[in-house]
Design a protein around this motif. Structure first.
Motif, short mmCIF file in Angstrom:
data_model
loop_
_atom_site.label_atom_id
_atom_site.label_comp_id
_atom_site.label_asym_id
_atom_site.label_seq_id
_atom_site.Cartn_x
_atom_site.Cartn_y
_atom_site.Cartn_z
N MET A 45 0.86 -1.19 0.00
CA MET A 45 0.00 0.00 0.00
C MET A 45 0.89 1.23 0.00
O MET A 45 1.76 1.39 0.86
N LEU A 46 0.68 2.12 -0.97
CA LEU A 46 1.47 3.35 -1.05
C LEU A 46 0.69 4.56 -0.55
O LEU A 46 1.25 5.45 0.11
N VAL A 47 -0.58 4.64 -0.91
CA VAL A 47 -1.45 5.74 -0.47
C VAL A 47 -2.81 5.14 -0.12
O VAL A 47 -3.37 4.37 -0.89
N ASN A 48 -3.35 5.52 1.04
CA ASN A 48 -4.67 5.05 1.47
C ASN A 48 -5.51 6.26 1.85
O ASN A 48 -5.53 6.68 3.01
N ASP A 56 -4.63 8.32 5.25
CA ASP A 56 -3.49 9.13 4.81
C ASP A 56 -3.96 10.53 4.44
O ASP A 56 -3.83 10.97 3.28
N VAL A 57 -4.50 11.24 5.41
CA VAL A 57 -5.01 12.59 5.18
C VAL A 57 -3.86 13.50 4.74
O VAL A 57 -2.76 13.42 5.28
N MET A 63 -6.55 5.48 -3.66
CA MET A 63 -5.68 4.43 -3.13
C MET A 63 -4.66 4.07 -4.21
O MET A 63 -5.01 3.95 -5.38
N VAL A 64 -3.42 3.89 -3.79
CA VAL A 64 -2.36 3.51 -4.71
C VAL A 64 -1.63 2.31 -4.11
O VAL A 64 -1.25 2.32 -2.93
N PHE A 65 -1.45 1.28 -4.94
CA PHE A 65 -0.77 0.06 -4.52
C PHE A 65 0.41 -0.23 -5.44
O PHE A 65 0.36 0.08 -6.63
#
Length: 291
Positions: A45-48, A56-57, A63-65
């Protein structure tokens, strides 16, 4: 928790803990039963921050995986998977969004829908990728205890679809889209964590989509459910799960995906009959995919 969700129901903390228990058992398998099938594994997981709701405010919404790819018809083996909303989104329990071992998950408030688009991105060239061949699987498509049914509506980017059970998965086919309804009420304790081995119930609540002849540029889909009291969640990945994942039977025995008898869950192609001949459906494994 948000809204009127109940802890311990689908998508809640108790469900997450239960699914991790089955994941530990599955990791004892020595070999990947889906090796050779076109496969995209979600690794990291890179961005959630789906819809900008975090956790990830401050990072861009979505979402980025990080994913690894094999036998999909491309020479590169690494890429990013991006998942973004194209409609309004009402989460119910944000911490459940993201990566659960090998499956991506989206959680939402019952009685609402969210439109999503998933595409693959080359972080080096900064361009979208078209994946020539592969699969997408949705799992944990079920219902709440008061019959609030979940659904997945997908654009018809696929050539074939495979379900594990025609009684737990109701299908509505349309010209441009197909909708899969979950009908089995459940507390969220059978969410998958790994792809190599699934229980019979997990297979019955899954659908695998086979990319069409033009490949996949973007998967456009919508998740939703009837009104109810429990948080809703569906998980998805990009492997041929119903065609290759082993089945862990209630007695602990592990069966190959296409092994006959003993209560195994056979994939049903396009809502008709159980799969008997993979090649007739355009399913390839290993070097035969490029022949």
């Amino acid at each position: 928790l948000c809204g009127n969700a109940l802890p311990g129901l689908s998508g809640g903390p108790a469900a997450a803990a239960a699914s991790k228990t089955s994941a530990k058992a599955g990791r004892r398998l020595m070999a990947d039963p889906c090796a050779g099938f076109p496969s995209i594994k979600i690794e990291k997981m890179l961005v959630n921050n789906l819809g900008g709701y975090g956790p990830d405010v401050g990072k861009p919404p979505g979402m980025v995986f990080e994913v690894s790819m094999s036998n999909v018809g491309l020479t590169q083996t690494k890429a990013h998977l991006k998942v973004n909303t194209f409609t309004g989104y009402v989460p119910n329990w944000v911490p459940s969004n993201g990566l659960h071992t090998e499956w991506a998950a989206v959680n939402w408030k019952p009685g609402t829908t969210v439109g999503l688009v998933a595409n693959f991105w080359d972080p080096e060239t900064k361009k979208n990728l078209t994946i020539p061949r592969g699969y997408m699987t949705f799992s944990d498509v079920d219902a709440g205890l008061r019959d609030e049914e979940e659904f997945v509506t997908v654009s018809n980017f696929f050539s074939n679809y495979y379900v594990g059970d025609k009684t737990m998965m109701r299908t509505e086919e349309h010209i441009l889209t197909t909708t899969f309804w979950g009908t089995d009420g459940e507390l969220g304790l059978d969410n998958p964590e790994i792809n190599a081995v699934l229980t019979p119930v997990q297979k019955k609540k899954s659908v695998t989509l086979q990319f069409g002849p033009e490949g996949l540029q973007a998967a456009v889909f919508k998740l939703g459910s009837d009104k109810g009291h429990s948080a809703r969640e569906i998980r998805f990945g990009f492997e041929a799960s119903l065609l290759c994942s082993k089945t862990r039977m209630p007695n602990g025995r592990i069966l190959d995906a296409m092994e006959l008898g003993q209560g195994n869950i056979f994939p049903v192609a396009n809502g008709k009959e159980a799969v008997k001949d993979l090649k007739s459906l355009g399913v390839c494994v290993g070097a035969e995919c490029d022949s």
